[in-house]
Design an enzyme around this catalytic site. Structure first.
Site, PDB file in Angstrom:
ATOM      1  N   LYS A  24       0.818  -1.219   0.000  1.00 50.36           N
ATOM      2  CA  LYS A  24       0.000   0.000   0.000  1.00 50.36           C
ATOM      3  C   LYS A  24       0.853   1.270   0.000  1.00 50.36           C
ATOM      4  O   LYS A  24       0.585   2.192  -0.754  1.00 50.36           O
ATOM      5  CB  LYS A  24      -0.859   0.089   1.265  1.00 50.36           C
ATOM      6  CG  LYS A  24      -2.007  -0.832   1.362  1.00 50.36           C
ATOM      7  CD  LYS A  24      -2.831  -0.532   2.610  1.00 50.36           C
ATOM      8  CE  LYS A  24      -2.046  -0.417   3.894  1.00 50.36           C
ATOM      9  NZ  LYS A  24      -1.715  -1.489   4.691  1.00 50.36           N
ATOM     10  N   ARG A  93     -10.024   1.613   8.150  1.00 46.04           N
ATOM     11  CA  ARG A  93      -9.723   0.196   8.363  1.00 46.04           C
ATOM     12  C   ARG A  93     -10.862  -0.524   9.085  1.00 46.04           C
ATOM     13  O   ARG A  93     -10.799  -1.730   9.273  1.00 46.04           O
ATOM     14  CB  ARG A  93      -8.482   0.093   9.230  1.00 46.04           C
ATOM     15  CG  ARG A  93      -7.358  -0.725   8.646  1.00 46.04           C
ATOM     16  CD  ARG A  93      -6.203  -0.485   9.564  1.00 46.04           C
ATOM     17  NE  ARG A  93      -5.015  -1.208   9.436  1.00 46.04           N
ATOM     18  CZ  ARG A  93      -3.901  -0.745   8.872  1.00 46.04           C
ATOM     19  NH1 ARG A  93      -3.888   0.379   8.221  1.00 46.04           N
ATOM     20  NH2 ARG A  93      -2.793  -1.431   8.952  1.00 46.04           N
ATOM     21  N   ARG A 132      10.713  -8.331   4.960  1.00 41.02           N
ATOM     22  CA  ARG A 132      10.812  -6.929   5.366  1.00 41.02           C
ATOM     23  C   ARG A 132      11.363  -6.812   6.790  1.00 41.02           C
ATOM     24  O   ARG A 132      12.080  -5.858   7.096  1.00 41.02           O
ATOM     25  CB  ARG A 132       9.414  -6.298   5.279  1.00 41.02           C
ATOM     26  CG  ARG A 132       9.413  -4.806   5.422  1.00 41.02           C
ATOM     27  CD  ARG A 132       8.133  -4.207   4.876  1.00 41.02           C
ATOM     28  NE  ARG A 132       7.132  -4.050   5.911  1.00 41.02           N
ATOM     29  CZ  ARG A 132       5.896  -3.605   5.696  1.00 41.02           C
ATOM     30  NH1 ARG A 132       5.487  -3.305   4.485  1.00 41.02           N
ATOM     31  NH2 ARG A 132       5.051  -3.474   6.673  1.00 41.02           N
ATOM     32  N   ARG A 138      10.955  -0.697  11.274  1.00 43.38           N
ATOM     33  CA  ARG A 138       9.665  -0.607  11.966  1.00 43.38           C
ATOM     34  C   ARG A 138       9.559  -1.605  13.099  1.00 43.38           C
ATOM     35  O   ARG A 138       9.831  -2.790  12.942  1.00 43.38           O
ATOM     36  CB  ARG A 138       8.527  -0.846  10.963  1.00 43.38           C
ATOM     37  CG  ARG A 138       8.110   0.437  10.293  1.00 43.38           C
ATOM     38  CD  ARG A 138       7.098   0.190   9.234  1.00 43.38           C
ATOM     39  NE  ARG A 138       5.929  -0.571   9.690  1.00 43.38           N
ATOM     40  CZ  ARG A 138       4.833  -0.688   8.973  1.00 43.38           C
ATOM     41  NH1 ARG A 138       4.744  -0.086   7.806  1.00 43.38           N
ATOM     42  NH2 ARG A 138       3.822  -1.396   9.419  1.00 43.38           N
ATOM     43  N   ARG A 149      -1.239  -8.745  13.127  1.00 42.55           N
ATOM     44  CA  ARG A 149      -1.617  -7.790  12.083  1.00 42.55           C
ATOM     45  C   ARG A 149      -2.511  -8.476  11.054  1.00 42.55           C
ATOM     46  O   ARG A 149      -3.492  -7.893  10.586  1.00 42.55           O
ATOM     47  CB  ARG A 149      -0.365  -7.210  11.423  1.00 42.55           C
ATOM     48  CG  ARG A 149       0.290  -6.168  12.308  1.00 42.55           C
ATOM     49  CD  ARG A 149       1.733  -5.944  11.960  1.00 42.55           C
ATOM     50  NE  ARG A 149       1.932  -5.192  10.743  1.00 42.55           N
ATOM     51  CZ  ARG A 149       3.111  -5.068  10.145  1.00 42.55           C
ATOM     52  NH1 ARG A 149       4.171  -5.660  10.651  1.00 42.55           N
ATOM     53  NH2 ARG A 149       3.228  -4.350   9.065  1.00 42.55           N
TER      54      ARG A 149
HETATM   55  P1  ADP Z   1       0.564  -2.300   7.720  1.00 40.15           P
HETATM   56  O1  ADP Z   1      -0.725  -2.160   6.981  1.00 40.15           O
HETATM   57  O2  ADP Z   1       1.682  -2.787   6.846  1.00 40.15           O
HETATM   58  O3  ADP Z   1       0.445  -3.069   8.989  1.00 40.15           O
HETATM   59  P2  ADP Z   1       0.428   0.521   8.494  1.00 40.15           P
HETATM   60  O4  ADP Z   1       1.589   1.461   8.490  1.00 40.15           O
HETATM   61  O5  ADP Z   1      -0.717   0.846   7.602  1.00 40.15           O
HETATM   62  O6  ADP Z   1       1.078  -0.874   8.155  1.00 40.15           O
HETATM   63  O7  ADP Z   1      -0.137   0.373   9.987  1.00 40.15           O
HETATM   64  C1  ADP Z   1       0.705   0.066  11.067  1.00 40.15           C
HETATM   65  C2  ADP Z   1      -0.099  -0.031  12.361  1.00 40.15           C
HETATM   66  O8  ADP Z   1      -0.718   1.245  12.640  1.00 40.15           O
HETATM   67  C3  ADP Z   1      -1.255  -1.015  12.366  1.00 40.15           C
HETATM   68  O9  ADP Z   1      -0.841  -2.328  12.667  1.00 40.15           O
HETATM   69  C4  ADP Z   1      -2.138  -0.408  13.471  1.00 40.15           C
HETATM   70  O10 ADP Z   1      -1.606  -0.686  14.748  1.00 40.15           O
HETATM   71  C5  ADP Z   1      -1.998   1.076  13.238  1.00 40.15           C
HETATM   72  N1  ADP Z   1      -3.012   1.618  12.293  1.00 40.15           N
HETATM   73  C6  ADP Z   1      -2.772   2.151  11.055  1.00 40.15           C
HETATM   74  N2  ADP Z   1      -3.899   2.568  10.473  1.00 40.15           N
HETATM   75  C7  ADP Z   1      -4.902   2.295  11.335  1.00 40.15           C
HETATM   76  C8  ADP Z   1      -6.322   2.483  11.312  1.00 40.15           C
HETATM   77  N3  ADP Z   1      -6.926   3.050  10.246  1.00 40.15           N
HETATM   78  N4  ADP Z   1      -7.044   2.075  12.384  1.00 40.15           N
HETATM   79  C9  ADP Z   1      -6.447   1.517  13.455  1.00 40.15           C
HETATM   80  N5  ADP Z   1      -5.123   1.311  13.550  1.00 40.15           N
HETATM   81  C10 ADP Z   1      -4.343   1.687  12.514  1.00 40.15           C
END
Ligand code: ADP
Length: 198
Positions: A24, A93, A132, A138, A149
């Site tokens: 993404k 999400r 990764r 991260r 996740r």
């Molecule tokens: P990935 O999709 O690869 O896990 P992101 O950078 O999109 O990575 O998200 C990392 C973390 O941030 C998620 O595992 C969650 O803890 C939090 N997060 C991100 N976006 C949201 C969201 N829209 N609602 C709730 N938690 C979120």
């Protein structure tokens, strides 16, 4: 043509969806450059926050509270550089977040142009996250939060996809193949928008 409540605002959002490791972030960056609008990543915005409670939940791979994430993302989306639109990555999400986004758009002006789901099989997501983890800075990659996740994604995400499919806004693009190939497939899906729901 219908006028929005704030006729000066023609904010068009593209939502980019996909599981952890689906690519993404990479695709959202390319798309934002191609469209000339900002890339707004909920994960990046949350990682910038220093709050220990936030960091702890993220490191475990758990979702953060809807209210917190919604406030942070919408505050960013309200900035002047996103007046013509933005690519949202990682938000919404949950269905509650999707509803909050709709309410915000009604109030502030703007529409969702399309929601693009980058589809990648789960075993491929697991492989990519494993690779990764070796190079990523991260915390959630290094702590091997992958199962949580993926679990959060599998539980919260299907209703979000359904929410946008019901409104005729969802397009699915295969997220496998080269970065460039996937980018072109996304541009292609934007050039041929889905039929709008009434
Ligand atoms: P990935 O999709 O690869 O896990 P992101 O950078 O999109 O990575 O998200 C990392 C973390 O941030 C998620 O595992 C969650 O803890 C939090 N997060 C991100 N976006 C949201 C969201 N829209 N609602 C709730 N938690 C979120």
């Amino acid at each position: 043509m219908k006028t929005s409540p704030r006729s000066a605002v023609r904010r068009e959002l593209v939502l980019l969806f996909g599981g952890p490791g689906a690519g993404k972030g990479t695709q959202a960056q390319l798309l934002s450059a191609a469209l000339g609008v900002p890339h707004i990543s909920s994960g990046d915005l949350l990682r910038e926050r220093q709050a220990a409670a936030t960091q702890a939940l993220m490191t475990r791979g758990d979702l953060l509270p809807d209210g917190l994430v919604t406030d942070i993302v919408l505050e960013r989306t309200a900035q002047p550089d996103a007046e013509r639109g933005a690519v949202l990555d990682g938000f919404p999400r949950t269905v509650a977040q999707a509803q909050a986004l709709d309410a915000w758009l009604t109030q502030h002006g703007g529409t969702i142009r399309e929601a693009v789901f980058l589809e990648v099989p789960t075993d491929e997501l697991v492989n990519r996250l494993r690779e990764r983890a070796e190079v990523s800075g991260r915390a959630d990659d290094r702590a091997n939060a992958t199962p949580r996740r993926l679990e959060a994604f599998a539980k919260e995400f299907p209703p979000v996809l359904e929410y946008y499919a019901d409104r005729g806004l969802l397009r699915t693009v295969p997220g496998t193949g080269s970065i460039d190939h996937v980018h072109r497939a996304i541009l292609q899906s934007l050039a041929h928008p889905p039929a709008r729901a009434h």
